[in-house]
Write an enzyme that holds these catalytic residues in place. Sequence first.
Site: not given
Ligand code: KIV
Length: 285
Positions: A65-66, A104, A134, A136, A203
Amino acid sequence: MYNSIPLTSKSANSMSVNKEIKRVTTRTVQEMKMRGEKVSMLTAYDYSLATIVDDAGVDIILVGDSASNVMAGHETTLPITLDQMIYHAASVVRAAKRALVIVDLPFGSYQGNSKEALNSAIRIMKESGAHGVKLEGGIEIAESVTRILAAGIPVMGHLGLTPQSIYKFGTYTVRAKEDAEAQKLRDDSLTLQELGCFGIVLEKIPALLAKEVTESLSIPTVGIGAGQHCDGQVLVIHDMLGINKGFKPRFLRQYASLYDVMNDAIKNYVADVKSADFPNEKEQY
Ligand code: KIV
């Protein structure tokens, strides 16, 4: 899905990439941990970059989600939507021939309740063709993790600095430096493993804590700013390629300066257009 995977040795040029592998699976990365082979993970959000990442032999492509930051220009990961994540994920899946593709679950698509979490995970799997999701968090998302896993969807955990909670933390500094937070992280990692997660991203936590957690688990840990003892490493591709010019945290190793390379190329193009040098006779019909 579960190939028998001849992942035994480092190749001649000393990189830990074995091109014989057909598709990396959650079982492959589990076996890598057992063999002591490090897991490589990188983000990608579109077809073209994912093709390069996959061809280079990265084990796991994370559609993170980056994307909210590096693709859409938002300050945080919070605004990106489930539909937008599915769009990015489907583009990456079309490119990835070898890598395991993990996506994510974005903020707001799983925190409400476990049924909503399952629906979001199912949409990602069905509409993008990705191989897992994934999430969190630790014990607080246990019900959602259980429900998603019960549907047969592989889940990766994410502990330490969890950017979807940035407004709770108030800062992007190193997490779990204090005893209470470190103990919760230890407990959460064991919970996620017991629930059935196939791996956990750690992280921005102290390297010694990441080492302890990594050694206490049978599933692989993949670190970002969590030191050398994790079972694997992950970076945001725009950061490691130097596309994000000003972002240089201590944990980041920058492997290229693509901002400068691309900026120079584009400046040359502009100059060629302005001077009527491009196109020339050979570049026209
Ligand atoms: O969203 C992302 O890029 C991440 C990584 C920083 C692990 O969760």
